[in-house]
Write an enzyme that holds these catalytic residues in place. Structure first.
Site: not given
Length: 676
Positions: A258, A297
């Protein structure tokens, strides 16, 4: 000031920093607050400890036992979370930011604990899908099952969420039955270490289930096998370096990433100034630019709006950003704290400069802003910066450069197709959002952009009060994205657990499949119930225990009485000629729900007993019509048992209705709650 020594926890021992240790500074003051790292860790001993001690202990537990363990861990961390809050301020996080990290991680563990109890069996094998029969007689079948990998999960986490980033990986890993070695980013590892100490001191985890590395992993990745998993969160460059490891490639070691993401938010063409959607959009963008100082993120990096609305949007966002108090995160008045370090601030400024080659900065001067209660130079503080890209089609840097801080770029679109093209220019993201009250806009974006994004978030006046926000990954849904975002998935309920398990196809007779899965498969041996099964407690019932009833003849009077009593006078039940014209019926037929009612009358024990409630039925199918004069009988078999509380459990019964020729006329699964 005492400098904290951040230890690693390896093979059951805490090991203090040693050779290779590095200093860690407070994001608020710039002072050294901790030291972490040790180049002498015995990584082979850590892997051996996890594989031979932690793994077997976790696999010996059922899914439900591991789910209870997760719940107990979450409760224990929650009872001691104030100590984590206190440490979190040094990362630059405000109280609100700390809650996102700490409470968010605890909440994620609670969700996985619930998923484990509700969606997984109280056993050791997870059954994936229904069995497949390969013969007409059903004596040879296939089934997919999932079992825990017999290795270790190596979790490499980012600096921005030192608690949530760890717990959202640990929850599905432990639920799967796999031990973990956690390696957080060094910049905030002191907060992760504090949480690890809480989990270990709780005494809830079995030995070897959890180990912790403060600093580097050494050559640990070179020692992994195909039974191990690497789960990484961080930059695309680091992910590429790790993913390209020759040993990982040659041994097919599972790798999940990720990573960087140029997330975007689209203001719908219907969301003009003055609408609730316009105001909601400004609020969402502001929150994603300033929460965690933009170090998320999932933060909004690109703001995509109708060209006509760009000036109003710049004005509204600038006004809101200008009222955001930047300062010491320990102050309740502060709305945006510091970046994690001065090095991170320098990186953000470098990336912002690249964006500035294609876009004009319309808000925020990094050389002139106010910080309340702290030193703007010594601390890692930075003002939010809003850029405007007038020519997004010709731009490149605004679509491929992530300034991991309070930086975002607004750009205009001509029509919705253009907006979709722009949002997809990010090359794959974790999340894109659309603020619109028009379902047709939402559908067009979903059809055009879903393949490029791990999550699409739609919000408007109808859902905004209950919505969780653009930047909030939920443990129920997958968190990850294609392309630049890493191509991985985390969380997603049971889907996340599957990353740490092996899916295996098994083949054999119904008895073999039943023995492996712990669930009765049609065609397997039946156990004659020693008494009516509804008189037997949850604990007394056995998988495969079966009741076969006497037959009952269905009459024309039954059909007509049921039709008039319920009001269901559908022609196939009442008009013989009309029913014959229907290709599915030979003439007048019994109602399907009449058959279910008769079936219940055949197998139910009416007296008070351990059956507490009928909670529903699943997979109902009607296979063959029943006419007046046909005789139906029922086979009731215990298919599956699932513990729910200490007082009762769920029993899933396989119910088959057959006629006088032993042809199956209906089949379903009945759910009851049975007392212990």
């Amino acid at each position: 000031m005492t400098i904290q020594q951040i230890a690693s926890y390896a093979a059951g021992q805490w090991i203090a920093p040693g050779a290779g240790a590095r200093s860690i500074k407070s994001a608020i003051t710039g002072e050294v607050i901790a030291s972490a790292g040790n180049n002498a860790l015995d990584v082979e001993a850590m892997l051996h400890h996890a594989r031979t001690v932690g793994g077997p202990a976790l696999r010996a537990m059922t899914f439900h036992q591991r789910a209870k363990m997760l719940k107990a861990l979450a409760q224990y961390i929650g009872e001691h979370k104030q100590a984590l809050y206190d440490l979190s301020f040094n990362t630059g996080a405000t109280q609100s930011d700390g809650m996102i990290d700490i409470d968010g991680g605890i909440g994620t563990m609670f969700v996985f604990a619930s998923k484990g109890r509700r969606d997984m069996p109280d056993g050791h094998v997870y059954v994936d899908g229904e069995p497949e029969s390969f013969t007409k007689t059903g004596n040879f079948m296939g089934q997919h099952i999932c079992t825990p990998l017999q290795g270790v999960a190596v979790h490499i986490n980012a600096f921005n969420f030192p608690v949530w980033g760890m717990l959202e990986k640990l929850a599905p890993t432990f639920l799967a039955g796999v031990p973990a070695i956690v390696k957080p980013a060094t910049a905030t590892c002191y907060l992760t270490e504090a949480c690890v100490r809480l989990m270990l001191q709780s005494g809830i985890l079995p030995d070897g289930a959890l180990q912790f590395v403060a600093g580097g992993l050494g050559d640990m990745l070179e020692r992994l096998t195909y039974q191990d998993v690497v789960s990484f969160t961080g930059s695309a460059d680091t992910a590429h370096m790790l993913r390209s490891n020759d040993h990982l490639l040659r041994n097919s070691v599972r790798f999940m990433a990720e990573q960087d993401s140029l997330n975007a938010s689209i203001l719908g063409p219907d969301a003009a100034p003055g609408t609730p959607e316009f105001d909601l959009f400004v609020k969402e963008v502001h929150r994603e630019m300033t929460a965690k100082a933009g170090q998320k993120c999932t933060a909004i990096r690109r703001i995509i709006a109708p060209e006509a609305q760009v000036p109003a949007l710049i004005e509204a966002l600038s006004d809101r950003l200008g009222k955001t108090l930047i300062g010491d995160p320990r102050s309740e008045a502060t709305r945006m704290g510091a970046l994690v370090s001065t090095a991170q601030r320098a990186d953000v400024l470098e990336k912002a400069a690249l964006i500035g080659t294609e876009a004009e900065r319309v808000f925020g001067d990094p050389n002139a802003f106010t910080v309340e209660g702290a030193d703007a130079v010594k601390g890692a503080f930075l003002t939010p910066m809003l850029f405007h890209c007038a020519y997004p089609d010709a731009a490149q840097r605004v679509h491929d450069t992530e300034a991991f801080g309070p930086v975002s770029t607004i750009m205009g679109y001509r029509d919705l197709g253009h907006a979709i093209d722009l949002v997809n220019r990010g090359g794959g993201s974790l999340v894109a959002s659309v603020i619109t009250h028009d379902p047709s806009v939402a559908r067009e974006v979903a059809m055009g952009a879903a393949a490029h994004h791990g999550r699409l978030y739609f919000n408007n006046r109808d859902s905004m009060k209950g919505s969780t926000g653009h930047g909030s990954p939920l443990p129920h849904l997958v968190h990850g994205g294609p392309g630049r975002a890493g191509g991985g998935e985390e969380m997603g309920g049971v889907r996340g657990v599957m990353h740490y398990m092996q899916r295996t196809a098994i083949q054999g007779s119904p008895d073999i499949l039943t023995g492996i899965t712990g669930q009765w498969v049609p065609g397997a041996k039946e156990i004659t119930a020693p008494a009516h099964p509804f008189t037997r407690t949850y604990g007394e019932l056995s998988i495969g225990e079966t009741l076969n009833t006497a037959p009952r003849t269905v009459t024309l009077d039954d059909i007509e009485h049921f039709a008039h009593f319920t009001g269901d006078t559908f022609y196939a039940h009442m008009d013989d000629d009309a029913a014959k014209r229907n290709p599915f019926f030979p003439g007048r037929v019994a109602h399907g729900y009449l058959l279910l009612s008769f079936a219940a009358g055949l197998f139910v024990e009416p007296n008070e007993g351990p059956v507490l409630a009928n909670t529903g039925l699943d997979t109902l199918r009607f296979m063959k019509p029943v006419q007046a004069g046909d005789a139906i009988k029922v086979r009731l078999t215990v298919k599956k048992k699932t513990q729910r509380t200490g007082e009762y459990g769920e029993v899933k019964w396989h119910v088959t209705l057959t006629n006088q020729d032993d042809d199956t006329v209906a089949e379903y699964e009945l759910l009851t709650m049975n007392a212990y």
